[in-house]
Design a protein around this motif. Structure first.
Motif, PDB file in Angstrom:
ATOM      1  N   LEU A  67      27.029  40.484 107.274  1.00 40.45           N
ATOM      2  CA  LEU A  67      28.193  41.327 107.566  1.00 40.45           C
ATOM      3  C   LEU A  67      27.729  42.769 107.629  1.00 40.45           C
ATOM      4  N   VAL A  68      28.553  43.581 108.285  1.00 41.22           N
ATOM      5  CA  VAL A  68      28.363  45.029 108.237  1.00 41.22           C
ATOM      6  C   VAL A  68      29.659  45.621 107.704  1.00 41.22           C
ATOM      7  N   VAL A  69      29.540  46.381 106.616  1.00 41.90           N
ATOM      8  CA  VAL A  69      30.708  46.949 105.944  1.00 41.90           C
ATOM      9  C   VAL A  69      30.623  48.472 105.996  1.00 41.90           C
ATOM     10  N   GLU A  70      31.712  49.084 106.410  1.00 42.62           N
ATOM     11  CA  GLU A  70      31.818  50.541 106.355  1.00 42.62           C
ATOM     12  C   GLU A  70      32.408  50.910 104.998  1.00 42.62           C
ATOM     13  N   GLU A  71      31.579  51.545 104.194  1.00 45.13           N
ATOM     14  CA  GLU A  71      32.012  51.870 102.835  1.00 45.13           C
ATOM     15  C   GLU A  71      33.127  52.901 102.865  1.00 45.13           C
ATOM     16  N   SER A  72      34.165  52.636 102.095  1.00 46.21           N
ATOM     17  CA  SER A  72      35.279  53.581 102.003  1.00 46.21           C
ATOM     18  C   SER A  72      36.105  53.231 100.767  1.00 46.21           C
ATOM     19  N   ASP A  73      36.924  54.191 100.372  1.00 45.60           N
ATOM     20  CA  ASP A  73      37.854  53.941  99.270  1.00 45.60           C
ATOM     21  C   ASP A  73      39.067  53.241  99.853  1.00 45.60           C
ATOM     22  N   VAL A  74      39.139  51.953  99.626  1.00 47.13           N
ATOM     23  CA  VAL A  74      40.244  51.178 100.184  1.00 47.13           C
ATOM     24  C   VAL A  74      41.180  50.754  99.070  1.00 47.13           C
ATOM     25  N   ASP A  75      42.428  50.690  99.394  1.00 44.92           N
ATOM     26  CA  ASP A  75      43.437  50.260  98.426  1.00 44.92           C
ATOM     27  C   ASP A  75      43.598  48.750  98.547  1.00 44.92           C
ATOM     28  N   ILE A  76      42.775  48.007  97.779  1.00 49.34           N
ATOM     29  CA  ILE A  76      42.817  46.556  97.865  1.00 49.34           C
ATOM     30  C   ILE A  76      42.829  45.996  96.447  1.00 49.34           C
ATOM     31  N   ALA A  77      43.775  45.130  96.200  1.00 44.93           N
ATOM     32  CA  ALA A  77      43.881  44.535  94.862  1.00 44.93           C
ATOM     33  C   ALA A  77      42.760  43.538  94.665  1.00 44.93           C
ATOM     34  N   GLY A  78      42.461  43.258  93.400  1.00 41.68           N
ATOM     35  CA  GLY A  78      41.476  42.236  93.085  1.00 41.68           C
ATOM     36  C   GLY A  78      41.989  40.866  93.444  1.00 41.68           C
TER      37      GLY A  78
END
Length: 381
Positions: A67-78
């Motif tokens: 995968l390729v992931v663009e790192e960012s502060d995302v609002d995602i629940a566990g």
């Protein structure tokens, strides 16, 4: 951009994210199968999946991008499952094991328990529970069944031959680890089968290695001719008898019997350091089938080795009324090997001056002298 790479060579079996999905660090994203085992791959950073490089069925090498992931502060629940996880919840696979174990317990076998009540006896598990300290018994091999798959269905064997007729394991008695074993007369008349021989072998080896005493409830009819799944010719090609004999003088061996005890079961009983038997015991190296097969006539089991024969001739060391009394005697016998008592008392030793007569020719009650010398309630004759 951050590549999520494969840690090993294998085959992609699941891809659980797609392009544009939000992912968090540690979230399961890809599953790789290698050497028949599944390995979970998760991103080390949170962000947005910009590209999915692999698909199910692809073969990947170590270090290959998945995968390729663009790192960012995302609002995602566990993970919701993880957040709501109940630590006391029973998973389906564990529930299946517990249900399978329950099949062999007394409350799942009312007809078998009723037969014991009709004979005035307790079940094997009741005796084991009475002997061991509460909650201390850990059973070995409770899921095994009789080695008769060639002539009976597995379903029938599971319901009718739990633990292959031998309840066995390790518990504590008076706070000390003890191996406790009991043939189950409600399972194929407490006979010795291929699988319960294997359980005995394992526990006898454990007794030798850990120097643990053994208490063995021996009721049963000896070797079992009906097992079909073994490779031996006679059923005697097992180590149990040799291993048990080798424990003599090494660890305390306590035999307890109630009811019929014939052939191989009697061999185990006879090797014990002390034999405790109830009033309804019948003990013999040959049972009715063996006697008849040897051309010696038809004999009822109640005619073989009754207590009025086995007590006077020294086969039985401690005669008791019932299984409850037998268990109490076994517990007391073991206490003599378990170190100093935490507390004790005794009778006034001055009484000995009067219990032993001054006249050396005068008879007197030796038991009264022994009782006075010993700690109160500690004498086991």
């Amino acid at each position: 951009m951050t590549d999520v790479t494969s840690p090993l060579q294998g085959t992609i079996v699941r891809v659980e994210v797609g392009e544009g999905d939000l992912v968090r660090a540690g979230q399961q994203a890809v599953v790789i199968e290698s050497m028949k085992m599944e390995h979970v791959v998760a991103p080390e950073v949170s962000g947005i999946v910009r590209r999915v490089v692999v698909a199910v069925g692809d073969t990947v090498l170590p270090g290959q991008a998945l995968l390729v992931v663009e790192e960012s502060d995302v609002d995602i629940a566990g993970d919701e499952t993880e957040q709501a996880r109940d630590l006391d919840a029973v998973r389906p696979d564990l529930a299946e094991v517990l249900a399978r174990q329950a099949v062999g317990r007394d409350d799942a076998r009312p007809a078998a328990v009723a037969r014991r009540r009709e004979s005035g006896q307790r079940t094997a598990r009741e005796n084991v529970d009475d002997l061991c300290d509460p909650g201390s018994f850990v059973e070995y091999g409770p899921l095994v069944i009789a080695a008769q798959r060639r002539r009976r269905s597995v379903e029938e064997l599971v319901s009718q031959t739990p633990a292959d007729g031998l309840v066995a394991g390790v518990g504590t008695v008076n706070g000390h680890r003890t191996i406790v074993m009991s043939y189950d007369y409600t399972v194929l008349a407490g006979t010795q089968g291929l699988q319960n021989h294997r359980k005995k072998d394992r526990l006898f080896e454990l007794a030798e290695r850990l120097r643990l005493p053994i208490v063995f409830f021996t009721e049963g009819g000896g070797g079992r001719p009906g097992d079909t799944d073994g490779t031996g010719a006679s059923g005697l090609d097992c180590m149990a008898f040799n291993l048990f004999g080798g424990l003599s003088g090494l660890v305390p061996l306590v035999g307890v019997n109630s009811g019929y005890c014939f052939a191989g079961n009697a061999a185990i009983l006879g090797c014990c350091d002390v034999v405790i038997a109830t009033a309804d015991s019948h003990i013999g190296m040959g049972g009715p089938a063996m006697i008849e097969g040897g051309g010696l006539g038809v004999v009822a089991p109640t005619e073989i080795g009754p207590m009025d024969v086995q007590v006077p001739n020294g086969v039985v060391d401690i005669a008791v009324a019932d299984e409850a009394e037998a268990v109490a005697a076994a517990r007391q016998y073991l206490s003599y090997f378990q170190g100093r008592a935490g507390s004790w008392d005794c009778s006034d030793q001055h009484a000995l001056r009067h219990l032993v007569p001054e006249n050396r020719l005068r008879v007197y009650d030796v038991r009264a002298v022994v009782d006075a010398l010993a700690d109160t309630g500690s004498v086991l004759e």
